[in-house]
Enzyme design. Sequence first.
Site, mmCIF file in Angstrom:
data_model
loop_
_atom_site.group_PDB
_atom_site.id
_atom_site.type_symbol
_atom_site.label_atom_id
_atom_site.label_comp_id
_atom_site.label_asym_id
_atom_site.label_seq_id
_atom_site.Cartn_x
_atom_site.Cartn_y
_atom_site.Cartn_z
ATOM 1 N N ALA A 104 -24.933 11.865 -2.565
ATOM 2 C CA ALA A 104 -25.992 10.921 -2.957
ATOM 3 C C ALA A 104 -27.241 11.631 -3.481
ATOM 4 O O ALA A 104 -27.986 11.060 -4.303
ATOM 5 C CB ALA A 104 -26.356 10.036 -1.772
ATOM 6 N N HIS A 107 -28.298 11.878 -7.289
ATOM 7 C CA HIS A 107 -29.014 10.849 -8.034
ATOM 8 C C HIS A 107 -30.487 10.731 -7.639
ATOM 9 O O HIS A 107 -31.189 9.860 -8.154
ATOM 10 C CB HIS A 107 -28.311 9.498 -7.820
ATOM 11 C CG HIS A 107 -26.817 9.608 -7.816
ATOM 12 N ND1 HIS A 107 -26.099 10.028 -8.914
ATOM 13 C CD2 HIS A 107 -25.880 9.394 -6.833
ATOM 14 C CE1 HIS A 107 -24.797 10.054 -8.615
ATOM 15 N NE2 HIS A 107 -24.645 9.675 -7.358
ATOM 16 N N ASP A 114 -34.473 21.747 -8.779
ATOM 17 C CA ASP A 114 -35.419 22.870 -8.890
ATOM 18 C C ASP A 114 -34.872 24.135 -8.233
ATOM 19 O O ASP A 114 -35.074 25.246 -8.740
ATOM 20 C CB ASP A 114 -36.764 22.499 -8.268
ATOM 21 C CG ASP A 114 -37.574 21.555 -9.156
ATOM 22 O OD1 ASP A 114 -37.186 21.343 -10.315
ATOM 23 O OD2 ASP A 114 -38.602 21.029 -8.675
ATOM 24 N N GLU A 125 -21.114 21.287 -11.218
ATOM 25 C CA GLU A 125 -21.235 20.051 -10.435
ATOM 26 C C GLU A 125 -19.860 19.399 -10.288
ATOM 27 O O GLU A 125 -19.089 19.346 -11.257
ATOM 28 C CB GLU A 125 -22.176 19.109 -11.197
ATOM 29 C CG GLU A 125 -22.378 17.755 -10.582
ATOM 30 C CD GLU A 125 -23.223 16.831 -11.492
ATOM 31 O OE1 GLU A 125 -23.306 17.085 -12.717
ATOM 32 O OE2 GLU A 125 -23.790 15.873 -10.962
ATOM 33 N N SER A 129 -15.319 11.097 -7.205
ATOM 34 C CA SER A 129 -15.148 9.855 -7.960
ATOM 35 C C SER A 129 -15.727 10.015 -9.370
ATOM 36 O O SER A 129 -16.500 10.946 -9.632
ATOM 37 C CB SER A 129 -15.858 8.709 -7.232
ATOM 38 O OG SER A 129 -17.255 8.947 -7.200
ATOM 39 N N ARG A 138 -25.716 5.679 -10.227
ATOM 40 C CA ARG A 138 -24.925 6.920 -10.092
ATOM 41 C C ARG A 138 -24.735 7.625 -11.431
ATOM 42 O O ARG A 138 -24.096 8.678 -11.502
ATOM 43 C CB ARG A 138 -23.562 6.621 -9.459
ATOM 44 C CG ARG A 138 -23.638 6.150 -8.028
ATOM 45 C CD ARG A 138 -22.261 5.996 -7.401
ATOM 46 N NE ARG A 138 -22.302 5.041 -6.318
ATOM 47 C CZ ARG A 138 -22.613 5.328 -5.046
ATOM 48 N NH1 ARG A 138 -22.873 6.567 -4.691
ATOM 49 N NH2 ARG A 138 -22.647 4.384 -4.125
#
Length: 169
Positions: A104, A107, A114, A125, A129, A138
């Site tokens: 989470a 987002h 940073d 990354e 899903s 998202r």
Amino acid sequence: MNSFTDGGTPTAHPRPTAGRRRHTLLPMKNILVLNGPNLNMLGIREPNIYGKQDYPTLVAFIQEAAAKLGLAVDVRQSNHEGVLVDWIQEALGKFDGIVINPAAYTHTSVAILDALKAVALPAVEVHLSDVSAREPFRHVSYAGMACRKTFAGHGFDGYRLALEYLTTL
Ligand code: DQA
């Protein structure tokens, strides 16, 4: 005669010559794999989205994929943004790359973005899903702005793809 005896400057990694394989001369890449909040709940949380396999199974999958690719991995999970920031900062000088599923925090977290920018290690990354096909909130990824690539919607295999990508750098 070789690079250590020919009077030239000794090098830590002599150029490969016939009969020598490059991978036997280079040190193993060390990759930090970070997982964010609620990924420890895999198998229980929304199995229709994240699958039925649990977090220890994901860790074993990542470790096996890394071993096959000749990578060393340290796989960690935290529910706390600051802990993830600390781990990213501490990676400097210890790891050659980062695979991150910020969950989470993807987002919301400018702090993780940073930190990734601060250490400037190659980062990839991952999302289990396909975040681009889910709720609009998202679709924004702060962490992704500091990553070289994103693998989303491939389930566990996204981690293998991310590790494989890091071997190409
Ligand atoms: C996730 C996607 C995020 O939107 C979500 O908050 C997660 C998991 C994924 O792996 O698909 O916790 O990062």
